[in-house]
Scaffold this active site. Structure first.
Site, mmCIF file in Angstrom:
data_model
loop_
_atom_site.group_PDB
_atom_site.id
_atom_site.type_symbol
_atom_site.label_atom_id
_atom_site.label_comp_id
_atom_site.label_asym_id
_atom_site.label_seq_id
_atom_site.Cartn_x
_atom_site.Cartn_y
_atom_site.Cartn_z
ATOM 1 N N ARG A 47 0.833 -1.202 0.000
ATOM 2 C CA ARG A 47 0.000 0.000 0.000
ATOM 3 C C ARG A 47 0.869 1.254 0.000
ATOM 4 O O ARG A 47 0.541 2.254 -0.628
ATOM 5 C CB ARG A 47 -0.959 0.010 1.202
ATOM 6 C CG ARG A 47 -1.765 1.314 1.326
ATOM 7 C CD ARG A 47 -3.014 1.152 2.174
ATOM 8 N NE ARG A 47 -2.763 0.440 3.401
ATOM 9 C CZ ARG A 47 -2.254 0.990 4.521
ATOM 10 N NH1 ARG A 47 -1.922 2.276 4.542
ATOM 11 N NH2 ARG A 47 -2.082 0.259 5.608
ATOM 12 N N TYR A 99 -16.227 16.678 -16.618
ATOM 13 C CA TYR A 99 -16.686 15.298 -16.564
ATOM 14 C C TYR A 99 -17.747 15.128 -15.475
ATOM 15 O O TYR A 99 -17.598 15.631 -14.364
ATOM 16 C CB TYR A 99 -15.482 14.385 -16.315
ATOM 17 C CG TYR A 99 -15.825 12.972 -15.951
ATOM 18 C CD1 TYR A 99 -16.678 12.205 -16.748
ATOM 19 C CD2 TYR A 99 -15.298 12.385 -14.809
ATOM 20 C CE1 TYR A 99 -16.995 10.906 -16.399
ATOM 21 C CE2 TYR A 99 -15.597 11.079 -14.460
ATOM 22 C CZ TYR A 99 -16.460 10.347 -15.258
ATOM 23 O OH TYR A 99 -16.771 9.061 -14.905
ATOM 24 N N ASP A 171 -6.921 18.579 -15.085
ATOM 25 C CA ASP A 171 -7.276 17.273 -15.628
ATOM 26 C C ASP A 171 -6.781 17.247 -17.070
ATOM 27 O O ASP A 171 -7.347 17.900 -17.949
ATOM 28 C CB ASP A 171 -8.791 17.074 -15.554
ATOM 29 C CG ASP A 171 -9.235 15.703 -16.055
ATOM 30 O OD1 ASP A 171 -8.481 15.069 -16.816
ATOM 31 O OD2 ASP A 171 -10.358 15.275 -15.710
ATOM 32 N N LYS A 196 -7.843 5.971 -19.712
ATOM 33 C CA LYS A 196 -8.053 6.445 -21.070
ATOM 34 C C LYS A 196 -6.771 6.342 -21.908
ATOM 35 O O LYS A 196 -6.278 5.255 -22.133
ATOM 36 C CB LYS A 196 -8.594 7.871 -21.053
ATOM 37 C CG LYS A 196 -9.795 8.178 -20.155
ATOM 38 C CD LYS A 196 -10.819 7.122 -19.961
ATOM 39 C CE LYS A 196 -12.116 7.626 -19.350
ATOM 40 N NZ LYS A 196 -12.186 7.532 -17.890
#
Length: 380
Positions: A47, A99, A171, A196
């Protein structure tokens, strides 16, 4: 290194034990220690850090010219991490056309923790000064925006807040670092839905943050470690593999995107095309200044203005796949009102210009002749 070299070699090293050219997928949750608090190597628990994820994070930092990269389980997990830098009472100024998942995260989750979000158009950056207050701590940008392909002058925004205690986060999912690098233009944080274009093959869900400074990178890493929204080693490997062909793919996406946009602009059934590579785009000049290529995302509306025409068109496509998401090698088609932006209230969508006849295309890397033929049949 130049960009085509960076995507392959940037921040990367051969695996030291075997000399493996590709980083192995380290499917381990924990690492042996010689003595309590003295691990055998530099890793203790996955982690906090995993060698495969570390290789991806080093690559992310390299291609965005940042100090530190971080990989998350999704793009929204990455945005969640950025918002956790803030405190109750802080204010965020966000681009209005964004978005739908980002809007949902802002308004339905973080507003209840006393963060205030102001959504404005960034067409005229000088007007942003009117909504900045002493409580403003973050400016959130998308450029190009999703789905209306609006652009934001990143350098103008960062110049506006220079010297203030305000972070600028961008972004960069639609553009990718091949097309624009926000940190070079003064931004503090870059976010990607690595699902993406960075991954590029529609086979992994992932998010990324790249910090401009080591200090900010360390703050984000603490939140990533403490909150646990990490990317697993196998998906880290897939995204890292995708990055190696990013430059080649983005060039092809852009070439095909321009061909599709020009075709749509001349089609008698089309009312308006949203694509920064077209001279008709109101911010075409900014696109030429800020972006290396116009990208592979195209949106358009119908002259009829009817939702049923958009749905019929989408149902008739064969090469383009009707599906959520974008940025894969295959071409995808989307109806924002019913799909990606359904979480935005209808009244808000109408204010932004996200109409019921709007179609968004993610133009892939197929042969352009086949893409145009598919569009022609779908209109027919």
């Amino acid at each position: 290194m130049n960009f085509n070299t960076k995507v392959i070699h940037g921040g990367q090293h051969h695996e030291p034990a075997t000399g493996s050219v590709n980083v192995p997928v380290f499917l381990t949750s924990t690492f042996a220690q010689k003595s309590p608090g003295s691990p055998v190597g530099e890793y203790e628990y996955s982690r906090a850090a995993n060698p495969t994820r570390q290789a991806l994070e080093d690559s992310l930092a390299s291609i965005e010219n940042g100090a530190r990269g971080l990989a998350f389980g999704s793009g929204l997990a990455a945005i969640d991490c950025v918002l956790k830098l803030l405190n109750p009472g802080d204010e965020v100024i966000s681009v209005d056309d964004l978005y739908g998942g980002s809007y949902r995260l802002f308004t339905r989750l973080f507003e209840k923790y006393q963060l205030k979000f102001t959504f404005v158009s960034f067409d005229e950056v000088s007007k942003i000064a009117d909504v900045i207050t002493e409580k403003t701590k973050l400016i959130w940008l998308e450029t190009p925006t999703n789905p209306l392909m609006k652009l934001v002058d990143i350098k103008a925004v960062t110049d506006l807040v220079k010297g203030k205690d305000i972070l600028v986060a961008v972004d960069n999912t639609f553009a990718t670092p091949y097309i624009q690098r926000p940190l070079d233009l003064g931004a503090d944080i870059v976010m990607h839905s690595a699902t993406k274009y960075l991954g590029g093959h529609s086979d992994a869900i992932a998010g990324a943050l790249i910090a401009k400074t080591p200090e900010l990178g360390e703050k984000l890493h603490f939140i990533q470690f403490a909150s646990g929204g990490i990317l697993g080693p196998h998906d880290s490997y897939l995204v890292l593999r995708g990055i190696k062909t990013l430059a080649l793919r983005m060039q092809r996406h852009s070439d095909n995107g321009l061909v599709v946009a020009e075709y749509l602009e001349n089609h008698p059934a089309v009312e308006k095309v949203f694509y920064p590579g077209l001279k008709s785009h109101p911010q075409h000049e900014l696109a030429m200044k800020q972006m290396r290529e116009p990208g592979g995302m195209v949106s358009f509306t119908f002259k009829s203005g009817k939702q049923e025409d958009a749905i019929r068109f989408l149902e008739n496509l064969k090469v383009f796949t009707l599906a959520e998401s974008l940025g894969g090698v295959e071409s995808l088609a989307n109806h924002p009102t019913l799909m990606t932006h359904a979480s935005i209230p209808a009244k808000k969508r109408a204010e932004l210009g996200i109409t019921d006849d709007l179609v968004r295309l993610s133009v892939g890397i197929e042969d352009k002749e086949d893409l145009i033929a598919d569009l022609e049949k779908a209109f027919g």
